[in-house]
Motif scaffolding. Sequence first.
Motif, PDB file in Angstrom:
ATOM      1  N   GLY A  89     -25.449 -18.054  -3.979  1.00 45.66           N
ATOM      2  CA  GLY A  89     -26.120 -16.631  -4.169  1.00 45.66           C
ATOM      3  C   GLY A  89     -25.164 -15.669  -5.083  1.00 45.66           C
ATOM      4  N   ALA A  90     -23.893 -15.403  -4.374  1.00 45.83           N
ATOM      5  CA  ALA A  90     -22.949 -14.654  -4.672  1.00 45.83           C
ATOM      6  C   ALA A  90     -22.748 -15.026  -6.000  1.00 45.83           C
ATOM      7  N   MET A  91     -22.583 -16.003  -6.766  1.00 48.23           N
ATOM      8  CA  MET A  91     -22.449 -16.564  -8.170  1.00 48.23           C
ATOM      9  C   MET A  91     -23.516 -16.367  -8.921  1.00 48.23           C
ATOM     10  N   ILE A  92     -24.496 -16.478  -8.365  1.00 44.75           N
ATOM     11  CA  ILE A  92     -25.959 -16.194  -9.201  1.00 44.75           C
ATOM     12  C   ILE A  92     -26.021 -14.730  -9.350  1.00 44.75           C
ATOM     13  N   ASP A  93     -25.574 -13.977  -8.308  1.00 49.04           N
ATOM     14  CA  ASP A  93     -25.480 -12.293  -8.268  1.00 49.04           C
ATOM     15  C   ASP A  93     -24.658 -11.974  -9.217  1.00 49.04           C
ATOM     16  N   TYR A  94     -23.522 -12.494  -9.559  1.00 50.25           N
ATOM     17  CA  TYR A  94     -22.582 -12.319 -10.571  1.00 50.25           C
ATOM     18  C   TYR A  94     -23.003 -12.717 -11.878  1.00 50.25           C
ATOM     19  N   LEU A  95     -23.443 -14.045 -11.944  1.00 48.41           N
ATOM     20  CA  LEU A  95     -24.208 -14.020 -13.439  1.00 48.41           C
ATOM     21  C   LEU A  95     -25.377 -12.959 -13.960  1.00 48.41           C
ATOM     22  N   GLU A 160     -32.854 -19.937  -7.816  1.00 52.01           N
ATOM     23  CA  GLU A 160     -33.377 -19.084  -6.799  1.00 52.01           C
ATOM     24  C   GLU A 160     -34.629 -19.814  -6.343  1.00 52.01           C
ATOM     25  N   TYR A 161     -35.101 -20.541  -6.759  1.00 52.82           N
ATOM     26  CA  TYR A 161     -36.539 -21.104  -6.400  1.00 52.82           C
ATOM     27  C   TYR A 161     -36.176 -22.240  -5.404  1.00 52.82           C
ATOM     28  N   LEU A 162     -34.826 -23.016  -5.484  1.00 49.69           N
ATOM     29  CA  LEU A 162     -34.459 -24.004  -5.020  1.00 49.69           C
ATOM     30  C   LEU A 162     -33.709 -23.790  -3.555  1.00 49.69           C
ATOM     31  N   LYS A 163     -33.672 -22.618  -3.199  1.00 43.36           N
ATOM     32  CA  LYS A 163     -32.711 -21.992  -2.142  1.00 43.36           C
ATOM     33  C   LYS A 163     -33.442 -22.461  -0.875  1.00 43.36           C
ATOM     34  N   THR A 164     -33.734 -23.586  -0.730  1.00 45.16           N
ATOM     35  CA  THR A 164     -34.831 -23.976   0.539  1.00 45.16           C
ATOM     36  C   THR A 164     -33.941 -24.054   1.742  1.00 45.16           C
TER      37      THR A 164
END
Length: 249
Positions: A89-95, A160-164
């Motif tokens: 999640g932190a990496m995706i926020d950075y991207l 994001e969708y696969l953060k199950t």
Amino acid sequence: MESNEKIDVNILWRQYKESKSVEVRNKLAEHYLPLVRIVGGRLAISLPPHLDRDDLLSSGFFGLLDAIDRFDLSRNIKFETYAGVRIRGAMIDYLRSKDWIPVTMRQKIRKYEQTVYRLENELGRSATDKEIAAALEISLEELQVLVGQCNAATVIPLEEYLKTDSAETAADTNPEDAMEFLELKDMLAKAIDRLAEKERTVISLYYYEELTLKEISLILHLSEARISQLHTKAVMKMRNYLARNKSNF
């Protein structure tokens, strides 16, 4: 030796929860640092070369620290699972903050997605590369280049969708979250069912078995470039399906 290491980690966890010592937290972070490299390595596969990998890993490290601080020892959840979600999640926020996809590329991606969606509605099945290229009025070679260029743009939306994992964790204590989690799993299953066989296999091996594209290429006896193309097409199809059904979710 492994049992001793495990005991040491348990001791560190107890010490940190009692003292909130920065020194102890740093020791825990050092122990779990390989998680950051694993998650970062998986995300980095599809990223353009101009993005700084060190910055990506740094953002993941802060996600790890956040996971250590928030982790509840009393819950029956593996820390690695919990931390993996936080790190990713932190990496995706950075991207997302870098806004690294050019406007022209977003337009190409949108046109590609709309074309595939229209074709598959008309055909009642997955569209072939030849059919997609004809609809876009480009050659098969140009289509392969376009799909390759789109590859990086597929990372964030589907992740994001696969953060199950995080949804499942929340569902343990909240009935509403539990219902949402089940609906998400059902939606994902339907999206995957709509894919062609090879696309389904790639998605399953990459996201659920957590294999790399290179490992998948060896299993399916296809080039890594072809696996990357299958991955991109599958993700775009799934993202379209999920986005169209999001209003009902």
